[in-house]
Design a protein around this motif. Structure first.
Motif, PDB file in Angstrom:
ATOM      1  N   ASN A   1      -4.075  11.777  -3.927  1.00  0.00           N
ATOM      2  CA  ASN A   1      -5.019  12.255  -4.931  1.00  0.00           C
ATOM      3  C   ASN A   1      -6.033  11.161  -5.223  1.00  0.00           C
ATOM      4  O   ASN A   1      -5.674  10.055  -5.636  1.00  0.00           O
ATOM      5  CB  ASN A   1      -4.239  12.642  -6.199  1.00  0.00           C
TER       6      ASN A   1
ATOM      7  N   PRO B   1       1.298  13.581  -4.869  1.00  0.00           N
ATOM      8  CA  PRO B   1       0.356  13.978  -3.811  1.00  0.00           C
ATOM      9  C   PRO B   1      -0.672  12.890  -3.553  1.00  0.00           C
ATOM     10  O   PRO B   1      -0.893  12.020  -4.406  1.00  0.00           O
ATOM     11  CB  PRO B   1      -0.328  15.206  -4.409  1.00  0.00           C
TER      12      PRO B   1
ATOM     13  N   LYS C   1       3.537   1.261  -4.988  1.00  0.00           N
ATOM     14  CA  LYS C   1       4.365   0.572  -6.004  1.00  0.00           C
ATOM     15  C   LYS C   1       3.598   0.408  -7.319  1.00  0.00           C
ATOM     16  O   LYS C   1       4.060   0.823  -8.381  1.00  0.00           O
ATOM     17  CB  LYS C   1       4.769  -0.838  -5.517  1.00  0.00           C
ATOM     18  N   THR C   2       2.438  -0.243  -7.214  1.00  0.00           N
ATOM     19  CA  THR C   2       1.682  -0.561  -8.426  1.00  0.00           C
ATOM     20  C   THR C   2       1.206   0.709  -9.131  1.00  0.00           C
ATOM     21  O   THR C   2       1.300   0.825 -10.355  1.00  0.00           O
ATOM     22  CB  THR C   2       0.496  -1.481  -8.063  1.00  0.00           C
ATOM     23  N   THR C   3       0.740   1.663  -8.352  1.00  0.00           N
ATOM     24  CA  THR C   3       0.298   2.943  -8.928  1.00  0.00           C
ATOM     25  C   THR C   3       1.445   3.610  -9.683  1.00  0.00           C
ATOM     26  O   THR C   3       1.255   4.176 -10.763  1.00  0.00           O
ATOM     27  CB  THR C   3      -0.211   3.861  -7.790  1.00  0.00           C
TER      28      THR C   3
ATOM     29  N   GLY D   1       0.780  -1.237   0.000  1.00  0.00           N
ATOM     30  CA  GLY D   1       0.000   0.000   0.000  1.00  0.00           C
ATOM     31  C   GLY D   1       0.806   1.280   0.000  1.00  0.00           C
ATOM     32  O   GLY D   1       0.322   2.319   0.434  1.00  0.00           O
TER      33      GLY D   1
HETATM   34  N1  LIG Z   1      -0.908   9.156  -4.468  1.00  0.00           N
HETATM   35  C1  LIG Z   1      -1.987   8.451  -4.114  1.00  0.00           C
HETATM   36  N2  LIG Z   1      -3.091   9.095  -3.667  1.00  0.00           N
HETATM   37  C2  LIG Z   1      -4.194   8.393  -3.291  1.00  0.00           C
HETATM   38  N3  LIG Z   1      -4.284   7.069  -3.340  1.00  0.00           N
HETATM   39  C3  LIG Z   1      -3.219   6.368  -3.788  1.00  0.00           C
HETATM   40  C4  LIG Z   1      -2.020   7.010  -4.202  1.00  0.00           C
HETATM   41  N4  LIG Z   1      -1.135   6.069  -4.595  1.00  0.00           N
HETATM   42  C5  LIG Z   1      -1.741   4.894  -4.423  1.00  0.00           C
HETATM   43  N5  LIG Z   1      -3.002   5.058  -3.949  1.00  0.00           N
HETATM   44  C6  LIG Z   1      -3.965   4.006  -3.591  1.00  0.00           C
HETATM   45  O1  LIG Z   1      -3.470   3.357  -2.429  1.00  0.00           O
HETATM   46  C7  LIG Z   1      -3.628   1.951  -2.519  1.00  0.00           C
HETATM   47  C8  LIG Z   1      -2.253   1.257  -2.499  1.00  0.00           C
HETATM   48  O2  LIG Z   1      -1.510   1.675  -3.637  1.00  0.00           O
HETATM   49  P1  LIG Z   1      -0.706   0.620  -4.512  1.00  0.00           P
HETATM   50  O3  LIG Z   1      -0.077   1.375  -5.635  1.00  0.00           O
HETATM   51  O4  LIG Z   1      -1.570  -0.526  -4.876  1.00  0.00           O
HETATM   52  O5  LIG Z   1       0.413   0.178  -3.480  1.00  0.00           O
HETATM   53  P2  LIG Z   1       1.368  -1.124  -3.462  1.00  0.00           P
HETATM   54  O6  LIG Z   1       1.500  -1.610  -4.863  1.00  0.00           O
HETATM   55  O7  LIG Z   1       2.648  -0.608  -2.895  1.00  0.00           O
HETATM   56  O8  LIG Z   1       0.713  -2.113  -2.557  1.00  0.00           O
HETATM   57  C9  LIG Z   1      -4.386   1.692  -3.792  1.00  0.00           C
HETATM   58  O9  LIG Z   1      -5.743   1.637  -3.508  1.00  0.00           O
HETATM   59  C10 LIG Z   1      -4.081   2.925  -4.637  1.00  0.00           C
HETATM   60  O10 LIG Z   1      -5.099   3.197  -5.566  1.00  0.00           O
END
Ligand SMILES: Nc1ncnc2c1ncn2[C@@H]1O[C@H](COP(=O)(O)OP(=O)(O)O)[C@@H](O)[C@H]1O
Ligand SMILES: [Mg+2]
Length: 266
Positions: free
Chosen positions: A221, A219, A17-19, A14
């Motif tokens: 977002n 940010p 990473k994936t985002t 969370g």
């Molecule tokens: N900058 C951001 N602002 C708001 N929500 C975000 C942001 N980056 C990621 N998220 C949300 O937070 C959660 C975890 O992000 P994710 O990219 O899946 O993390 P990871 O791959 O590290 O587990 C997801 O629901 C994603 O949509």
């Protein structure tokens, strides 16, 4: 050589990473840089976030790792032109147990990539690997296969605590398995400028990682979190929102890093 294999890694879940994989890869593809995403998380969030099914066994990284298919066959187009994908599905979670007797299993992904770099993979300028939230075999495999690491750090209280462990793991991999591995950059994510903690983590990270920390900060977002449920990168879902803009800026910084290292190599 411009081509680089970049693992996006942090054993915490969370943190973005994936985002980051989805939206940085999309921004690079939009800028004309042919890019491949390898989804190495059994949850397959990068796969679905790029508009593809995480139920497709034939086109899964798992089948590639167990030798059931080839890179050429397993690559699929994502919903973004110029951005291709090797998807994941839940089978991948069994790999660790299934390969328990294979002494070289940490090298599985590296060998497959290395054997093909002058083949199908040659067309990609950047290859991103989306890692699962752990320091398990899959993450080690990606650390062994990568040239460089991109570490997203969520700007919250415990952000830097897990990093000590991650850095130790990286150092161990460098000594034993992948001497050339380097940190490409550290990215601060979910930054909230109204929250004092965000700025605190920002300055601590910059103290610790110096100029490895990207100037661009992502940010918090809501558009970034909405986009995956529509099966598209935020950059396509709403290219004007603050989250998308930050990933466009990150892509520019990322490309400048590439140009600088090419300049110093010449
Ligand atoms: N900058 C951001 N602002 C708001 N929500 C975000 C942001 N980056 C990621 N998220 C949300 O937070 C959660 C975890 O992000 P994710 O990219 O899946 O993390 P990871 O791959 O590290 O587990 C997801 O629901 C994603 O949509
Ligand atoms: Mg993830």
């Amino acid at each position: 050589m411009a081509r680089s294999i970049i693992s996006v890694i942090n054993q915490k879940g969370g943190v973005g990473k994936t985002t980051t994989v989805i939206n940085l890869a999309t921004a690079l593809a939009i800028k004309g840089k042919k890019t491949l995403v390898i989804d190495l998380d059994p949850q397959g969030n990068a796969t679905t976030g790029l508009g593809r099914s995480n139920n497709n066994e034939d086109k899964s990284i798992y089948n590639l790792l167990i030798g059931k298919t080839s890179i050429k066959k397993v690559v699929q187009q994502s919903s973004v032109p110029g951005l291709d994908l090797i998807g994941s599905n839940v089978n991948l979670s069994g790999l660790e147990v299934e390969t328990a007797n294979d002494a070289n299993r940490a090298f599985l992904l590296k060998e497959i990539i290395k054997n093909d770099l002058d083949g199908y993979l040659k067309r990609y300028e950047n290859i991103f690997i989306d890692c699962p939230p752990s320091l398990s075999l899959l993450t080690v495999m990606s650390l062994v296969a990568a040239d460089e690491l991109l570490i997203p750090l969520q700007t919250e209280f415990f952000a830097l605590e897990g990093i000590t462990q991650l850095v130790k793991t990286i150092d161990r991999i460098k000594i034993n398995l992948n001497p050339g591995l380097g940190i490409r950059g550290v990215l601060l994510t979910m930054f909230d400028k109204r929250n004092k903690l965000s700025s605190q983590v920002d300055s601590e990270a910059r103290n610790h990682f110096k100029n490895k920390v990207y100037k661009t900060v992502v940010p918090r977002n809501v558009r970034l979190s909405e986009a995956p449920s529509h099966g598209m990168p935020c950059l396509i879902y709403d290219k004007k929102c603050a989250g998308s803009k930050s990933y466009i800026n990150l892509a520019e910084e990322f490309i400048n890093q590439q140009n600088q290292s090419l300049g110093s190599a010449a």
